[in-house]
Each structure stands twice: as C-alpha cells, then as structure tokens.
Design a protein around this motif. Structure first.
Motif, short mmCIF file in Angstrom:
data_model
loop_
_atom_site.label_atom_id
_atom_site.label_comp_id
_atom_site.label_asym_id
_atom_site.label_seq_id
_atom_site.Cartn_x
_atom_site.Cartn_y
_atom_site.Cartn_z
N HIS B 15 0.83 -1.21 0.00
CA HIS B 15 0.00 0.00 0.00
C HIS B 15 0.87 1.27 0.00
O HIS B 15 0.61 2.20 -0.76
CB HIS B 15 -0.93 -0.01 1.22
CG HIS B 15 -1.88 1.14 1.27
ND1 HIS B 15 -2.72 1.46 0.22
CD2 HIS B 15 -2.11 2.07 2.22
CE1 HIS B 15 -3.43 2.52 0.53
NE2 HIS B 15 -3.08 2.93 1.74
N VAL B 16 1.90 1.27 0.84
CA VAL B 16 2.79 2.44 0.91
C VAL B 16 3.50 2.62 -0.44
O VAL B 16 3.60 3.73 -0.97
CB VAL B 16 3.81 2.30 2.07
CG1 VAL B 16 4.87 3.38 1.99
CG2 VAL B 16 3.09 2.36 3.41
N THR B 17 3.98 1.50 -0.99
CA THR B 17 4.69 1.57 -2.28
C THR B 17 3.81 2.16 -3.38
O THR B 17 4.22 3.09 -4.09
CB THR B 17 5.16 0.16 -2.70
OG1 THR B 17 5.96 -0.38 -1.66
CG2 THR B 17 5.98 0.20 -3.98
N SER B 18 2.60 1.63 -3.50
CA SER B 18 1.73 2.11 -4.58
C SER B 18 1.27 3.55 -4.35
O SER B 18 1.23 4.35 -5.29
CB SER B 18 0.53 1.18 -4.75
OG SER B 18 -0.14 1.02 -3.52
N SER B 19 0.98 3.89 -3.09
CA SER B 19 0.46 5.23 -2.81
C SER B 19 1.54 6.31 -2.98
O SER B 19 1.31 7.34 -3.63
CB SER B 19 -0.09 5.29 -1.39
OG SER B 19 -1.07 4.31 -1.21
N VAL B 20 2.72 6.05 -2.41
CA VAL B 20 3.80 7.04 -2.53
C VAL B 20 4.30 7.06 -3.98
O VAL B 20 4.64 8.12 -4.51
CB VAL B 20 4.94 6.72 -1.53
CG1 VAL B 20 6.10 7.67 -1.71
CG2 VAL B 20 4.42 6.82 -0.10
N GLY B 21 4.29 5.87 -4.61
CA GLY B 21 4.68 5.80 -6.03
C GLY B 21 3.74 6.64 -6.90
O GLY B 21 4.18 7.29 -7.84
N TRP B 22 2.47 6.61 -6.55
CA TRP B 22 1.46 7.41 -7.28
C TRP B 22 1.83 8.90 -7.21
O TRP B 22 1.85 9.60 -8.23
CB TRP B 22 0.09 7.14 -6.67
CG TRP B 22 -1.08 7.77 -7.34
CD1 TRP B 22 -1.07 8.54 -8.48
CD2 TRP B 22 -2.45 7.70 -6.93
NE1 TRP B 22 -2.36 8.94 -8.78
CE2 TRP B 22 -3.23 8.45 -7.86
CE3 TRP B 22 -3.11 7.08 -5.86
CZ2 TRP B 22 -4.61 8.58 -7.74
CZ3 TRP B 22 -4.49 7.21 -5.75
CH2 TRP B 22 -5.22 7.95 -6.69
N ILE B 23 2.15 9.36 -6.01
CA ILE B 23 2.52 10.78 -5.84
C ILE B 23 3.79 11.09 -6.65
O ILE B 23 3.86 12.11 -7.34
CB ILE B 23 2.72 11.12 -4.34
CG1 ILE B 23 1.41 10.94 -3.58
CG2 ILE B 23 3.24 12.55 -4.18
CD1 ILE B 23 1.52 11.15 -2.08
N PRO B 62 -2.03 2.42 -13.21
CA PRO B 62 -1.83 1.18 -12.44
C PRO B 62 -1.54 1.44 -10.96
O PRO B 62 -2.07 0.74 -10.09
CB PRO B 62 -0.61 0.52 -13.12
CG PRO B 62 -0.59 1.08 -14.48
CD PRO B 62 -1.12 2.47 -14.38
N LEU B 63 -0.73 2.48 -10.67
CA LEU B 63 -0.43 2.78 -9.27
C LEU B 63 -1.68 3.25 -8.53
O LEU B 63 -1.89 2.90 -7.37
CB LEU B 63 0.68 3.84 -9.18
CG LEU B 63 2.10 3.35 -9.46
CD1 LEU B 63 3.07 4.53 -9.52
CD2 LEU B 63 2.56 2.36 -8.40
N ALA B 64 -2.51 4.04 -9.21
CA ALA B 64 -3.75 4.53 -8.57
C ALA B 64 -4.67 3.35 -8.24
O ALA B 64 -5.20 3.27 -7.13
CB ALA B 64 -4.46 5.51 -9.50
N LEU B 65 -4.84 2.45 -9.19
CA LEU B 65 -5.71 1.29 -8.95
C LEU B 65 -5.13 0.39 -7.85
O LEU B 65 -5.86 -0.11 -6.99
CB LEU B 65 -5.92 0.50 -10.25
CG LEU B 65 -6.66 1.26 -11.36
CD1 LEU B 65 -6.73 0.44 -12.63
CD2 LEU B 65 -8.08 1.65 -10.92
N ALA B 66 -3.79 0.23 -7.88
CA ALA B 66 -3.14 -0.59 -6.84
C ALA B 66 -3.30 0.05 -5.47
O ALA B 66 -3.55 -0.64 -4.47
CB ALA B 66 -1.66 -0.77 -7.18
#
Lengths: 83, 186
Positions: B15-23, B62-66
């Motif tokens: 969750h942290v990876t995808s959320s921070v990756g999104w930003i 993909p990051l947003a959906l993840a």
C-alpha cells in the motif's frame, strides 16, 4: 481545565491508537474540512454554471480557448475536457 | 477478517509503495505538464505530450488502482475497518474521486498524445493544445491530503464505528463473565 486525551503512538502503524471512549459526535477537523471543501467546490461549480457548464477543451489552456482549426479531421476532443 | 501480522506487513508495504509511487509518478508528470503549458518549441511539446500519455497509462493509472485496492485490503484486513473512522472513510472517498478524475483525464491525455504522435501535426497545432496542469496539481494536493490523513490518523469515530466498538466491548464483557462463572463453579 483538563488536557484532551492523547494517543500513545506505538510507531508500528497497527491499530493501537484506537479512539477510546470517543462519542458519536463528528470531530471538529471533519467539520472544518467539509466546510473548506464545500466552499472550494462552490468556487469551482458556480463559475462553471455561469459559463454554461463548459469544462471542455481549452478551458485551462494557456494557448487559447479552442484548439487550432487545422487539426486533422477525426481527432475529436474527448468529452471529459482537460485541465 | 483480521490479517495475521506477516500478511498485514506485506499488505502495508504494498500500500505504501503504490500510494507514494502514485505521488512520485504524478510529480514526474507535472514536470512534463509544465513543459507542455509553457514551451513554444514544437519538439519539446511533442515529446512532452507523448511522455505524458505513456506515464499516465502505464505508471499513474496502475499505481492509482493498486493504491485503491491495497487500501481496501488494509482497512478491511485490520481493526481500522472501512467505515469506522473518519480518516479512513475520507481517505477512501478522496482516493475514489482522484482515481475517477484520473481515468476521465486519461482520455484528454490520450488525445494529446495521439495528436503529438501524428508527424503531420504542425507546431502551431501542438502549441494550441494546452495542458492538464490544473487537474494534475489539484490531484497532487488531494494525494498529499490523503497521505497526511494516513500518517496522522486524526481521531474521530463514525456512528457505525462507535456502535461496532460498543458491540465488541459488550461481547468481551460477556465472555469474561462466562469465563469467571465457569472457573467459580466446582
């Protein structure tokens, strides 16, 4: 005056900082945030209504309101608009 | 269902990876968006629009959906729940809104990328396209708000959460009383 209850942050990001003895009332931070969001939404929605609901191509464009007429035929702008 | 600690850690890492990756991905996108908004050079504009299309479709979406999916797993798989705490509920709503706006915006980004990919498109046409800066900057603000909510976890339970908590307390008290009765009986 009594101090507000404080949390013990365990640092492991589990659910250790649960609300204890909290009531069903909506917290102040939620009310303040909702007010700010409401005002911002009005600031966005009202001008859109006065401009005929336009939220389409070129609305936020620095280059003008409409794309060049010389764009190739068939390159139809999407409905969602751009911003 | 509450996840066991190892699984919870794994889900949290995802969750942290995808959320921070999104930003981070949106930050990279904004750099291109600024170039698209300010540059007058046809080559720069063409490159920016093409890269914006690729980043949006293959990284940001993909990051947003993840992030949305892992967020659901994290809240449903822990005692935080999905509707029990205001900060979780607001984070969920903001993530859904941000993802929905992103998916609509990808249509516009795809349109820009298609025009930029056409070698016959002139410099003037590229310059007239504009940018998606308002949405990308606005989206970043929303993502940062979600991040702050998730780090600080401001207090406040919803009516539903409070009712659930009371039910759990009553159930716990009942089981303790039953236990004491069992022990005291000869």
């Amino acid at each position: 005056m009594t101090d507000p209850p404080t949390y013990t942050d365990t640092g492991d990001d589990t659910y250790e900082r649960f609300d204890r003895g909290s009531t069903t009332g909506m917290p102040r931070w939620v009310k303040v945030s909702a007010t700010i969001v409401g005002v911002l939404a009005l600031l966005v929605v009202v001008p859109m209504l006065f401009s005929g609901g336009a939220h389409g191509p070129g609305r936020h464009s620095l280059g003008g309101d409409t794309p060049s007429a010389s764009l190739a035929e068939g390159q139809v702008l999407p409905e969602g608009g751009r911003g | 269902m509450i996840m066991p600690p190892r699984l919870r850690k794994f889900a949290l890492a995802a969750h942290v990876t995808s959320s921070v990756g999104w930003i981070g991905a949106v930050a990279g996108y904004i750099a291109l968006d600024v170039a698209a908004a300010t540059s007058r050079d046809a080559q720069t504009l063409r490159a920016a629009y093409l890269a914006m299309g690729l980043i949006a479709w293959y990284v940001i979406v993909p990051l947003a959906l993840a992030s949305l999916l892992t967020g659901l797993v994290m809240s449903l798989g822990t005692k935080w729940g999905l509707f029990r705490h205001y900060w979780v509920l607001i984070s969920l709503l903001l993530t859904i809104v941000a993802t929905a706006v992103l998916l609509v915006e990808t249509q516009t980004i795809g349109y820009f990328a298609n025009i930029a990919a056409d070698p016959t498109t002139s410099g003037d046409d590229l310059r007239s396209l504009g940018s998606t800066l308002v949405h990308s900057v606005g989206g970043t603000v929303v993502l940062i708000v979600i991040l702050v909510l998730n780090v600080y976890k401001p207090r406040g339970m919803t009516r539903y959460g409070w009712r659930k908590q009371q039910e759990q307390r009553r159930a716990l008290q009942r089981s303790k009383q039953d236990e004491q009765r069992t022990v005291s009986q000869p």
